[in-house]
Design an enzyme around this catalytic site. Structure first.
Site, mmCIF file in Angstrom:
data_model
loop_
_atom_site.group_PDB
_atom_site.id
_atom_site.type_symbol
_atom_site.label_atom_id
_atom_site.label_comp_id
_atom_site.label_asym_id
_atom_site.label_seq_id
_atom_site.Cartn_x
_atom_site.Cartn_y
_atom_site.Cartn_z
ATOM 1 N N ARG A 1 -6.834 11.465 -7.456
ATOM 2 C CA ARG A 1 -8.032 10.643 -7.268
ATOM 3 C C ARG A 1 -9.304 11.470 -7.042
ATOM 4 N NH1 ARG A 1 -8.987 6.081 -4.799
ATOM 5 N NH2 ARG A 1 -11.072 6.835 -5.085
ATOM 6 N N TYR B 1 -14.635 -12.171 0.917
ATOM 7 C CA TYR B 1 -15.434 -11.018 0.464
ATOM 8 C C TYR B 1 -16.685 -11.469 -0.287
ATOM 9 C CZ TYR B 1 -11.875 -7.686 1.928
ATOM 10 O OH TYR B 1 -11.004 -6.938 2.684
ATOM 11 N N ARG C 1 -3.561 6.544 0.014
ATOM 12 C CA ARG C 1 -4.019 7.717 0.752
ATOM 13 C C ARG C 1 -3.005 8.398 1.655
ATOM 14 N NH1 ARG C 1 -9.327 4.879 2.913
ATOM 15 N NH2 ARG C 1 -7.825 3.181 2.852
ATOM 16 N N ASP D 1 -6.774 -3.260 -7.063
ATOM 17 C CA ASP D 1 -7.323 -3.823 -5.828
ATOM 18 C C ASP D 1 -7.601 -5.302 -6.063
ATOM 19 O OD1 ASP D 1 -8.441 -2.901 -3.046
ATOM 20 O OD2 ASP D 1 -9.822 -4.409 -3.814
ATOM 21 N N ARG E 1 0.812 -1.230 0.000
ATOM 22 C CA ARG E 1 0.000 0.000 0.000
ATOM 23 C C ARG E 1 0.841 1.274 0.000
ATOM 24 N NH1 ARG E 1 -5.851 -0.735 1.477
ATOM 25 N NH2 ARG E 1 -6.077 -2.963 1.216
HETATM 26 C C1 LIG Z 1 -7.596 -7.033 1.694
HETATM 27 C C2 LIG Z 1 -7.212 -6.207 0.498
HETATM 28 C C3 LIG Z 1 -8.076 -5.311 -0.216
HETATM 29 N N1 LIG Z 1 -7.320 -4.766 -1.237
HETATM 30 C C4 LIG Z 1 -6.043 -5.262 -1.196
HETATM 31 C C5 LIG Z 1 -5.968 -6.188 -0.134
HETATM 32 C C6 LIG Z 1 -4.747 -6.987 0.211
HETATM 33 C C7 LIG Z 1 -3.730 -6.132 0.862
HETATM 34 C C8 LIG Z 1 -3.915 -5.935 2.335
HETATM 35 O O1 LIG Z 1 -4.002 -6.941 3.056
HETATM 36 O O2 LIG Z 1 -3.915 -4.777 2.750
HETATM 37 C C9 LIG Z 1 -4.932 -4.999 -2.132
HETATM 38 C C10 LIG Z 1 -4.647 -3.604 -2.522
HETATM 39 N N2 LIG Z 1 -5.514 -2.543 -2.603
HETATM 40 C C11 LIG Z 1 -4.863 -1.447 -3.048
HETATM 41 C C12 LIG Z 1 -3.527 -1.817 -3.327
HETATM 42 C C13 LIG Z 1 -2.587 -0.822 -3.961
HETATM 43 C C14 LIG Z 1 -1.271 -1.052 -4.296
HETATM 44 C C15 LIG Z 1 -0.276 -0.706 -3.208
HETATM 45 O O3 LIG Z 1 -0.013 -1.558 -2.334
HETATM 46 O O4 LIG Z 1 0.314 0.406 -3.244
HETATM 47 C C16 LIG Z 1 -3.383 -3.163 -2.985
HETATM 48 C C17 LIG Z 1 -2.158 -4.047 -3.051
HETATM 49 C C18 LIG Z 1 -5.408 -0.110 -3.280
HETATM 50 C C19 LIG Z 1 -6.552 0.325 -2.466
HETATM 51 N N3 LIG Z 1 -7.651 -0.403 -2.088
HETATM 52 C C20 LIG Z 1 -8.507 0.393 -1.393
HETATM 53 C C21 LIG Z 1 -7.959 1.685 -1.307
HETATM 54 C C22 LIG Z 1 -8.619 2.867 -0.638
HETATM 55 C C23 LIG Z 1 -9.610 3.457 -1.577
HETATM 56 C C24 LIG Z 1 -9.374 4.912 -1.885
HETATM 57 O O5 LIG Z 1 -8.212 5.385 -1.910
HETATM 58 O O6 LIG Z 1 -10.378 5.562 -2.170
HETATM 59 C C25 LIG Z 1 -6.737 1.657 -1.982
HETATM 60 C C26 LIG Z 1 -5.773 2.800 -2.217
HETATM 61 C C27 LIG Z 1 -9.816 -0.064 -0.850
HETATM 62 C C28 LIG Z 1 -9.780 -1.339 -0.101
HETATM 63 N N4 LIG Z 1 -9.727 -2.571 -0.675
HETATM 64 C C29 LIG Z 1 -9.641 -3.533 0.316
HETATM 65 C C30 LIG Z 1 -9.629 -2.860 1.577
HETATM 66 C C31 LIG Z 1 -9.545 -3.535 2.917
HETATM 67 C C32 LIG Z 1 -9.714 -1.476 1.298
HETATM 68 C C33 LIG Z 1 -9.639 -0.315 2.273
HETATM 69 C C34 LIG Z 1 -10.969 0.217 2.667
HETATM 70 C C35 LIG Z 1 -10.815 1.611 3.260
HETATM 71 O O7 LIG Z 1 -10.179 1.735 4.321
HETATM 72 O O8 LIG Z 1 -11.311 2.543 2.632
HETATM 73 C C36 LIG Z 1 -9.501 -4.996 0.059
#
Ligand SMILES: Cc1c2[nH]c(c1CCC(=O)O)Cc1[nH]c(c(CCC(=O)O)c1C)Cc1[nH]c(c(CCC(=O)O)c1C)Cc1[nH]c(c(C)c1CCC(=O)O)C2
Length: 355
Positions: free
Chosen positions: A51, A162, A42, A87, A38
């Site tokens: 974004r 999920y 953000r 994602d 990540r």
């Molecule tokens: C479980 C999981 C998800 N998504 C992901 C996982 C596995 C990684 C981990 O264990 O953290 C994988 C993921 N999601 C995202 C990345 C980006 C690449 C990186 O690592 O830089 C990666 C590798 C972007 C994202 N994925 C998400 C965001 C936030 C959305 C936004 O910026 O509007 C980002 C940047 C949304 C997301 N998607 C998911 C979650 C739990 C969330 C966060 C919800 C929140 O707190 O808002 C499911």
């Protein structure tokens, strides 16, 4: 030769000698490579800016945005690898599953998968379904040069959680009810997800990704015997499907201290470790022939610099005898983290490990 013409088994030659890929292959490195799960997202003001007004899933389907967002943390922090901005639910959306990513919540599935009839909704993924991924990776590898790009996907268990729960879950109750109550349906669901995941990773590797990470973020909710019986065969199927490309395969989950050996056995070349198990102990659990990735507690980054450095030193000391070490946090960067603390951390690891 374009990225798409690259023969199977022949990795991107520009990135071959990078510290990151050397560490994954357990070869000598000029310094311990660093990247952060990540790292895009953000925590970065430049991310929030590009974004603005664009929903998460839409941004994942726009190659121009994906390219810019993936490059942002590489420019800022000087990390040793980029991770493709996307994602874990993107391939599911691409095959027509009705889902959304709700800000502050995570992935939400409109109509959860609970019965045998529901499995029919999980059709095969074709490269055309995710043409924007191929396009974005083509643009990215051109920009990245010698810096490797890590592709990724969600592992069958975490995706199933999920899909079956319909959204994020603390206890995974519906998922476990299916796993324990209808093992045949469960095995078929995980097998389907393994095929979709393998197809998605192949698209990323064929487009030019130099390594792949399979995120089984929530599998730490399971005991080893259940993991071996009900999860390992599907994760192994994913790793086997991409073995012939010869790109390092990383496997990561949270709270997986008791599963590290089995996660390596599933077919990973590099096992990701959260902050709960020191890396020397993790190496004993994983056994020889694999590199480790990790494992600074992300929350340490909220402490003063001297404390961050002391805790980082502990990680590096525990990693001193490893065959290969990729420095990372034990889980993802938190949105409220100070990006400057991350930049300082990269420089500190590089300086402390320069050989
Ligand atoms: C479980 C999981 C998800 N998504 C992901 C996982 C596995 C990684 C981990 O264990 O953290 C994988 C993921 N999601 C995202 C990345 C980006 C690449 C990186 O690592 O830089 C990666 C590798 C972007 C994202 N994925 C998400 C965001 C936030 C959305 C936004 O910026 O509007 C980002 C940047 C949304 C997301 N998607 C998911 C979650 C739990 C969330 C966060 C919800 C929140 O707190 O808002 C499911």
């Amino acid at each position: 030769m374009s990225a798409n013409d690259r023969p199977v088994g022949q990795p991107n030659s520009k990135t071959h000698d990078s510290a990151f890929l050397k560490a994954c292959r357990r070869e000598a490195v000029p310094h311990t490579p660093v990247w952060f799960m990540r790292q895009a997202g953000r925590s970065l003001p430049e991310y929030l800016k590009v974004r603005e007004g664009i929903p998460m899933l839409e941004s994942c389907m726009r190659p121009d945005l994906v390219t810019e967002i993936t490059l942002q943390p590489v420019r800022r922090h000087k990390v040793d690898a980029a991770i493709y901005f996307s994602d874990i639910v993107v391939p599911l959306k691409a095959i027509g599953i009705d889902l959304d990513i709700k800000p502050g919540v995570g992935p939400v599935v409109a109509d959860p998968i609970r019965t045998r009839a529901d499995l029919a909704r999980l059709r095969d993924l074709t490269p055309e379904d995710v043409h924007y991924v191929t396009e974005a990776i083509g643009m990215l590898t051109a920009e990245l040069g010698a810096t490797p790009l890590i592709g990724f996907a969600g592992a069958p268990f975490t995706l199933a959680s999920y899909l079956v729960e319909g959204g994020p879950s603390r206890n995974h109750e519906n998922t476990k009810a299916m796993m324990y109550g209808d093992p045949e349906l469960w095995a078929d669901l995980l097998d389907r997800l393994a095929e979709i995941t393998a197809a998605f990773l192949k698209v990323q590797i064929e487009a030019g990704a130099s390594a792949v990470q399979l995120f089984d973020s929530w599998v730490g909710a399971l005991a080893p015997a259940d993991y071996r019986r009900s999860i390992l065969p599907a994760s192994a199927k994913v790793f086997d499907a991409v073995a012939s490309y010869n790109v390092p395969r990383i496997h990561f989950g949270v709270g997986t201290g008791e599963l590290l050996g089995l996660m390596g056995e599933a077919g990973a070349d590099v096992v990701g470790v959260d902050w709960r198990v020191p890396l020397d102990e993790a190496a004993r659990r994983v056994g020889p022939g694999k590199a480790l990735q990790g494992n600074l507690d992300p929350a340490v980054l909220f402490a003063p610099t001297a404390a961050v450095e002391a805790k980082t030193r502990e990680v590096l000391d525990a990693a001193a005898g490893l065959e290969g070490h990729v420095f990372n946090l034990g889980h993802g960067v938190l949105p409220s983290m100070d990006p400057d603390a991350l930049t300082r951390l990269v420089a500190y690891v590089h300086e402390q490990t320069a050989r």
